[in-house]
Design a protein around this motif. Structure first.
Motif, mmCIF file in Angstrom:
data_model
loop_
_atom_site.group_PDB
_atom_site.id
_atom_site.type_symbol
_atom_site.label_atom_id
_atom_site.label_comp_id
_atom_site.label_asym_id
_atom_site.label_seq_id
_atom_site.Cartn_x
_atom_site.Cartn_y
_atom_site.Cartn_z
ATOM 1 N N GLY A 28 0.823 -1.210 0.000
ATOM 2 C CA GLY A 28 0.000 0.000 0.000
ATOM 3 C C GLY A 28 0.854 1.254 0.000
ATOM 4 O O GLY A 28 0.570 2.224 -0.720
ATOM 5 N N ASP A 29 1.926 1.236 0.794
ATOM 6 C CA ASP A 29 2.844 2.378 0.824
ATOM 7 C C ASP A 29 3.511 2.580 -0.536
ATOM 8 O O ASP A 29 3.685 3.714 -0.997
ATOM 9 C CB ASP A 29 3.921 2.179 1.892
ATOM 10 C CG ASP A 29 3.381 2.237 3.312
ATOM 11 O OD1 ASP A 29 2.280 2.786 3.526
ATOM 12 O OD2 ASP A 29 4.074 1.722 4.214
ATOM 13 N N LEU A 30 3.890 1.483 -1.187
ATOM 14 C CA LEU A 30 4.518 1.586 -2.509
ATOM 15 C C LEU A 30 3.568 2.199 -3.529
ATOM 16 O O LEU A 30 3.969 3.047 -4.341
ATOM 17 C CB LEU A 30 4.968 0.204 -2.992
ATOM 18 C CG LEU A 30 6.179 -0.383 -2.286
ATOM 19 C CD1 LEU A 30 6.308 -1.868 -2.601
ATOM 20 C CD2 LEU A 30 7.443 0.373 -2.674
ATOM 21 N N LEU A 31 2.306 1.781 -3.493
ATOM 22 C CA LEU A 31 1.334 2.328 -4.442
ATOM 23 C C LEU A 31 1.067 3.805 -4.165
ATOM 24 O O LEU A 31 0.960 4.608 -5.101
ATOM 25 C CB LEU A 31 0.048 1.508 -4.399
ATOM 26 C CG LEU A 31 0.201 0.069 -4.903
ATOM 27 C CD1 LEU A 31 -1.033 -0.752 -4.567
ATOM 28 C CD2 LEU A 31 0.492 0.042 -6.390
ATOM 29 N N ASP A 32 0.979 4.161 -2.887
ATOM 30 C CA ASP A 32 0.819 5.581 -2.538
ATOM 31 C C ASP A 32 2.032 6.388 -3.002
ATOM 32 O O ASP A 32 1.898 7.507 -3.495
ATOM 33 C CB ASP A 32 0.650 5.744 -1.020
ATOM 34 C CG ASP A 32 -0.675 5.227 -0.494
ATOM 35 O OD1 ASP A 32 -1.610 5.003 -1.301
ATOM 36 O OD2 ASP A 32 -0.773 5.034 0.738
ATOM 37 N N TRP A 33 3.218 5.814 -2.831
ATOM 38 C CA TRP A 33 4.454 6.469 -3.258
ATOM 39 C C TRP A 33 4.463 6.647 -4.777
ATOM 40 O O TRP A 33 4.825 7.712 -5.289
ATOM 41 C CB TRP A 33 5.639 5.638 -2.789
ATOM 42 C CG TRP A 33 6.994 6.152 -3.145
ATOM 43 C CD1 TRP A 33 7.485 7.416 -2.960
ATOM 44 C CD2 TRP A 33 8.053 5.396 -3.726
ATOM 45 N NE1 TRP A 33 8.794 7.483 -3.391
ATOM 46 C CE2 TRP A 33 9.166 6.251 -3.862
ATOM 47 C CE3 TRP A 33 8.178 4.068 -4.127
ATOM 48 C CZ2 TRP A 33 10.379 5.832 -4.399
ATOM 49 C CZ3 TRP A 33 9.384 3.649 -4.654
ATOM 50 C CH2 TRP A 33 10.468 4.524 -4.789
ATOM 51 N N GLY A 34 4.041 5.608 -5.499
ATOM 52 C CA GLY A 34 3.970 5.711 -6.953
ATOM 53 C C GLY A 34 3.050 6.839 -7.388
ATOM 54 O O GLY A 34 3.392 7.627 -8.276
ATOM 55 N N LEU A 35 1.889 6.931 -6.757
ATOM 56 C CA LEU A 35 0.965 8.022 -7.080
ATOM 57 C C LEU A 35 1.598 9.369 -6.760
ATOM 58 O O LEU A 35 1.502 10.309 -7.548
ATOM 59 C CB LEU A 35 -0.348 7.849 -6.312
ATOM 60 C CG LEU A 35 -1.352 8.994 -6.437
ATOM 61 C CD1 LEU A 35 -1.765 9.218 -7.890
ATOM 62 C CD2 LEU A 35 -2.564 8.727 -5.552
ATOM 63 N N SER A 36 2.278 9.446 -5.625
ATOM 64 C CA SER A 36 2.883 10.729 -5.248
ATOM 65 C C SER A 36 4.002 11.125 -6.214
ATOM 66 O O SER A 36 4.207 12.308 -6.479
ATOM 67 C CB SER A 36 3.402 10.684 -3.804
ATOM 68 O OG SER A 36 4.628 10.008 -3.698
ATOM 69 N N MET A 37 4.712 10.155 -6.756
ATOM 70 C CA MET A 37 5.731 10.481 -7.760
ATOM 71 C C MET A 37 5.066 10.912 -9.064
ATOM 72 O O MET A 37 5.520 11.850 -9.716
ATOM 73 C CB MET A 37 6.657 9.291 -7.997
ATOM 74 C CG MET A 37 7.593 9.059 -6.833
ATOM 75 S SD MET A 37 8.933 7.924 -7.204
ATOM 76 C CE MET A 37 8.062 6.425 -7.551
ATOM 77 N N ALA A 38 3.985 10.228 -9.423
ATOM 78 C CA ALA A 38 3.287 10.566 -10.666
ATOM 79 C C ALA A 38 2.734 11.985 -10.623
ATOM 80 O O ALA A 38 2.757 12.691 -11.629
ATOM 81 C CB ALA A 38 2.160 9.564 -10.924
ATOM 82 N N ASN A 39 2.247 12.408 -9.451
ATOM 83 C CA ASN A 39 1.653 13.750 -9.385
ATOM 84 C C ASN A 39 2.620 14.814 -8.871
ATOM 85 O O ASN A 39 2.233 15.962 -8.680
ATOM 86 C CB ASN A 39 0.354 13.736 -8.567
ATOM 87 C CG ASN A 39 0.561 13.464 -7.098
ATOM 88 O OD1 ASN A 39 1.631 13.695 -6.543
ATOM 89 N ND2 ASN A 39 -0.475 12.968 -6.442
ATOM 90 N N GLY A 40 3.880 14.431 -8.640
ATOM 91 C CA GLY A 40 4.909 15.401 -8.294
ATOM 92 C C GLY A 40 5.134 15.632 -6.813
ATOM 93 O O GLY A 40 5.991 16.427 -6.438
ATOM 94 N N GLU A 41 4.406 14.953 -5.947
ATOM 95 C CA GLU A 41 4.599 15.155 -4.504
ATOM 96 C C GLU A 41 5.839 14.442 -3.976
ATOM 97 O O GLU A 41 6.482 14.921 -3.049
ATOM 98 C CB GLU A 41 3.370 14.661 -3.735
ATOM 99 C CG GLU A 41 2.127 15.470 -3.961
ATOM 100 C CD GLU A 41 0.932 14.883 -3.226
ATOM 101 O OE1 GLU A 41 1.121 14.081 -2.292
ATOM 102 O OE2 GLU A 41 -0.196 15.223 -3.594
#
Length: 135
Positions: A28-41
């Motif tokens: 779950g943390d990895l997927l959240d991290w992936g989203l945060s990288m995709a959106n620039g966070e």
């Protein structure tokens, strides 16, 4: 994750090894991290594991958020190559670990032919079409 037996979340394969629920929280943390990288966070969170069913729900929610963002057409702040060779590949590795732990715990996942699976863009939740062919 589907039909995991009671007690599986805390199955201990060996001293110092992550339990299935710890692995699922990490996914779950990895997927959240992936989203945060995709959106620039570019934000990492090391979550404390929730109960198994809550982590399963968190997993599917994280997959949906990530999938929705990738499908939205919004500009990516990280390359697809980096997203897939980083958090997505790491999540796949850990999902394999959960499969191995299921077998070790005496509740193996039934194999299926993913090549013949009915794949539909956007269908990322727990409600999936039953396997067309199990081995």
């Amino acid at each position: 994750m589907r039909n995991a037996p009671g007690g599986f979340a805390e199955f201990q394969a060996g001293e110092g090894a992550r339990t299935p629920v710890e692995i699922l929280a990490h996914i779950g943390d990895l997927l959240d991290w992936g989203l945060s990288m995709a959106n620039g966070e570019r934000k990492w969170n090391d979550s404390k594991p929730l109960p198994w069913d809550d982590e399963v729900n968190r997993f599917f929610a994280a997959v949906k958020k990530f999938d929705d963002y990738l499908a939205s057409g919004a500009p990516l702040q990280a390359s697809l190559e980096n997203l897939f060779q980083g958090p997505v590949a790491d999540a796949f590795t850990h999902s394999g670990q959960i499969g191995i732990l299921r077998r070790m715990a005496g509740s193996p996942v039934k194999p299926e032919n993913y090549f013949k699976a009915e794949i539909q863009a956007g269908r990322v939740g727990a409600d999936q079409i039953p396997p067309k062919r199990e081995f």
